[in-house]
Design a protein around this motif. Structure first.
Motif, PDB file in Angstrom:
ATOM      1  N   LEU A 184       0.937  -1.194  -0.072  1.00  0.00           N
ATOM      2  CA  LEU A 184       0.091  -0.177  -0.017  1.00  0.00           C
ATOM      3  C   LEU A 184       0.789   1.267  -0.149  1.00  0.00           C
ATOM      4  O   LEU A 184       0.621   2.237  -0.877  1.00  0.00           O
ATOM      5  CB  LEU A 184      -0.812  -0.208   1.373  1.00  0.00           C
ATOM      6  CG  LEU A 184      -1.757   1.102   1.516  1.00  0.00           C
ATOM      7  CD1 LEU A 184      -2.765   1.173   0.096  1.00  0.00           C
ATOM      8  CD2 LEU A 184      -2.578   1.018   2.668  1.00  0.00           C
TER       9      LEU A 184
ATOM     10  N   PHE B 223       1.136   4.110  -2.891  1.00  0.00           N
ATOM     11  CA  PHE B 223       0.900   5.655  -3.008  1.00  0.00           C
ATOM     12  C   PHE B 223       2.094   6.400  -3.268  1.00  0.00           C
ATOM     13  O   PHE B 223       2.224   7.224  -3.921  1.00  0.00           O
ATOM     14  CB  PHE B 223       0.865   6.142  -1.372  1.00  0.00           C
ATOM     15  CG  PHE B 223      -0.623   5.704  -0.921  1.00  0.00           C
ATOM     16  CD1 PHE B 223      -1.773   6.289  -1.561  1.00  0.00           C
ATOM     17  CD2 PHE B 223      -0.898   5.084   0.266  1.00  0.00           C
ATOM     18  CE1 PHE B 223      -2.929   5.847  -1.405  1.00  0.00           C
ATOM     19  CE2 PHE B 223      -2.190   4.819   0.546  1.00  0.00           C
ATOM     20  CZ  PHE B 223      -3.231   5.381  -0.031  1.00  0.00           C
TER      21      PHE B 223
ATOM     22  N   ILE C 219      -5.083   1.436  -7.042  1.00  0.00           N
ATOM     23  CA  ILE C 219      -4.554   1.717  -5.680  1.00  0.00           C
ATOM     24  C   ILE C 219      -5.533   2.181  -4.904  1.00  0.00           C
ATOM     25  O   ILE C 219      -5.652   2.183  -3.927  1.00  0.00           O
ATOM     26  CB  ILE C 219      -3.173   2.409  -6.035  1.00  0.00           C
ATOM     27  CG1 ILE C 219      -2.048   2.040  -6.760  1.00  0.00           C
ATOM     28  CG2 ILE C 219      -2.757   2.905  -4.626  1.00  0.00           C
ATOM     29  CD1 ILE C 219      -1.307   0.648  -5.981  1.00  0.00           C
TER      30      ILE C 219
ATOM     31  N   ALA D  35      -6.602   0.578  -1.564  1.00  0.00           N
ATOM     32  CA  ALA D  35      -6.209   1.508  -0.197  1.00  0.00           C
ATOM     33  C   ALA D  35      -7.824   1.546   0.334  1.00  0.00           C
ATOM     34  O   ALA D  35      -7.748   1.534   1.873  1.00  0.00           O
ATOM     35  CB  ALA D  35      -6.030   2.854  -0.525  1.00  0.00           C
ATOM     36  N   SER D  36      -8.866   1.729  -0.350  1.00  0.00           N
ATOM     37  CA  SER D  36     -10.228   1.833   0.240  1.00  0.00           C
ATOM     38  C   SER D  36     -10.473   0.687   1.399  1.00  0.00           C
ATOM     39  O   SER D  36     -11.022   0.432   2.527  1.00  0.00           O
ATOM     40  CB  SER D  36     -11.429   1.979  -0.542  1.00  0.00           C
ATOM     41  OG  SER D  36     -10.966   3.222  -1.410  1.00  0.00           O
TER      42      SER D  36
ATOM     43  N   MET E 108      -8.059  -1.562   2.369  1.00  0.00           N
ATOM     44  CA  MET E 108      -7.428  -1.807   3.541  1.00  0.00           C
ATOM     45  C   MET E 108      -7.772  -0.868   4.556  1.00  0.00           C
ATOM     46  O   MET E 108      -8.022  -1.093   5.749  1.00  0.00           O
ATOM     47  CB  MET E 108      -5.683  -1.374   3.266  1.00  0.00           C
ATOM     48  CG  MET E 108      -5.125  -2.288   2.246  1.00  0.00           C
ATOM     49  SD  MET E 108      -4.503  -3.702   2.961  1.00  0.00           S
ATOM     50  CE  MET E 108      -3.072  -2.867   3.801  1.00  0.00           C
ATOM     51  N   PHE E 109      -8.203   0.251   4.426  1.00  0.00           N
ATOM     52  CA  PHE E 109      -8.470   1.350   5.295  1.00  0.00           C
ATOM     53  C   PHE E 109      -9.994   0.804   5.925  1.00  0.00           C
ATOM     54  O   PHE E 109     -10.143   0.778   7.335  1.00  0.00           O
ATOM     55  CB  PHE E 109      -8.880   2.788   4.857  1.00  0.00           C
ATOM     56  CG  PHE E 109      -7.446   3.664   4.950  1.00  0.00           C
ATOM     57  CD1 PHE E 109      -7.160   4.205   5.942  1.00  0.00           C
ATOM     58  CD2 PHE E 109      -6.889   3.491   3.856  1.00  0.00           C
ATOM     59  CE1 PHE E 109      -5.833   4.956   6.029  1.00  0.00           C
ATOM     60  CE2 PHE E 109      -5.729   4.426   3.846  1.00  0.00           C
ATOM     61  CZ  PHE E 109      -5.299   5.081   4.698  1.00  0.00           C
TER      62      PHE E 109
ATOM     63  N   LEU F 193      -2.724   1.840   9.928  1.00  0.00           N
ATOM     64  CA  LEU F 193      -3.743   2.867   8.979  1.00  0.00           C
ATOM     65  C   LEU F 193      -4.641   3.478  10.221  1.00  0.00           C
ATOM     66  O   LEU F 193      -5.299   4.331   9.822  1.00  0.00           O
ATOM     67  CB  LEU F 193      -4.345   2.068   8.210  1.00  0.00           C
ATOM     68  CG  LEU F 193      -3.810   1.204   7.170  1.00  0.00           C
ATOM     69  CD1 LEU F 193      -4.564   0.166   6.494  1.00  0.00           C
ATOM     70  CD2 LEU F 193      -2.901   2.197   6.476  1.00  0.00           C
TER      71      LEU F 193
END
Length: 325
Positions: A122, A126, A156, A160-161, A163-164, A200
């Motif tokens: 991740l 970024f 990505i 990321a969405s 993962m968060f 995170l």
């Protein structure tokens, strides 16, 4: 598809791409370009690329859960094994080795190792978006590369969405709860894995991790710049960033060992886009990849050699002590 035919197809694809690069090249002139490269600049490029491993291991160390204390040297050892594996065997073998090495060498367990690897990807994603944004701002891009950048940013963003979301979702599986079904075991694994995504949930630690990922990109870009300087070529200031951005897109999934063929072909096309002759473009691509592979592959073998030697010495010492007693 069976494994061997699949690997053969990957190698055939890489060889075909490399052959396309060689069609219009005078190999004698290309070799003359390579041998006139300044060794001091090449050593500097190797140094910059070697710095990637130190920063990368520091990123892994940062991404560990706070309750886990592991010596940095063990993190570095596991990281070097993953680097060597990723640059010698096809995807996803290198990443699997990295998870196993971190889980066993650092003794953190597989769920923690998986979370560290996911967070690492991740952060790297970024950082790649940042590099590609610089490329889009300062460099006149071909239309296809602009489209590829947009697709990469979307992928990505989705990753990321997820993962968060997983990091802030409370685990449903309780400790000690007995799970028998296959789907239940998968849910248990995911639940335990998401618990370790605490980075995170911490803005300061997340920012530090992102900064380390950007430093890794900077070190690799400086390595590319040093190789360009070794041949004394007059290239625009944005050339290393463009090469770095193109390689980020082309090597997202390392489908061939060490990205052989893919790396050279991508760098060759970018250097031709910059206006270089085919011989100079090929020479830069080969030298650039070589200076990258020397530390990224060699360090893992050096660490393995050191550990093997240390283990033999400890066994010999133990045998000597037992013999005296």
């Amino acid at each position: 598809m069976k494994k061997k035919p699949f690997i053969f197809l990957l190698w055939a694809f890489a060889a075909g791409l490399f052959y396309l690069c060689l069609q219009s090249i005078d190999l004698g002139r290309a070799w003359n370009e390579i041998i006139r490269a300044d060794p001091s600049w090449l050593l500097l490029a190797i140094f910059f690329n070697a710095c990637i491993l130190g920063v990368w291991a520091s990123l892994w160390y940062l991404l560990l859960p706070q309750k886990i204390s592991v010596p940095f040297v063990r993190i570095f050892q596991a990281n070097s094994f993953m680097s060597t594996s990723c640059n010698t065997i096809p995807f996803p073998g290198g990443h699997a080795v990295g998870v196993m090495a971190l889980a066993r060498r650092a003794e953190v367990g597989h769920t923690v190792a998986l979370s560290v690897l996911a967070l690492d990807q991740l952060m790297e994603g970024f950082a790649k978006i940042f590099v590609l944004t610089l490329v889009a701002i300062f460099v006149p891009l071909p239309e296809r590369m602009g489209q590829a950048i947009l697709i990469f940013v979307i992928v990505i963003g989705l990753f990321a969405s997820i993962m968060f979301y997983m990091a802030h979702k409370k685990p449903r599986v309780r400790e000690g709860q007995e799970i028998k079904s296959f789907t239940g075991k998968i849910r248990t694994l995911v639940s335990r894995w998401s618990v370790h995504l605490e980075v995170l949930r911490d803005v300061r630690t997340f920012s530090s991790g992102l900064l380390l990922a950007l430093v890794m990109m900077l070190a690799q870009t400086l390595g590319i710049w040093a190789v360009q300087k070794s041949l004394g070529l007059d290239l625009p200031l944005w050339a290393p960033i463009l090469v770095m951005g193109a390689l980020n897109l082309a090597t997202v999934l390392p489908i061939t060992p060490g990205n052989f063929g893919i790396y050279e072909g991508t760098a060759f096309l970018v250097y031709q886009f910059c206006g270089l002759a085919p011989e100079a473009a090929l020479s830069l691509a080969l030298l650039q990849h070589l200076c990258f592979l020397v530390p990224m592959v060699g360090t893992g073998y050096l660490v393995l050699l050191f550990l093997t030697s240390a283990q033999k010495q400890s066994l010999s010492k133990a045998e000597w002590v037992s013999g005296k007693t």
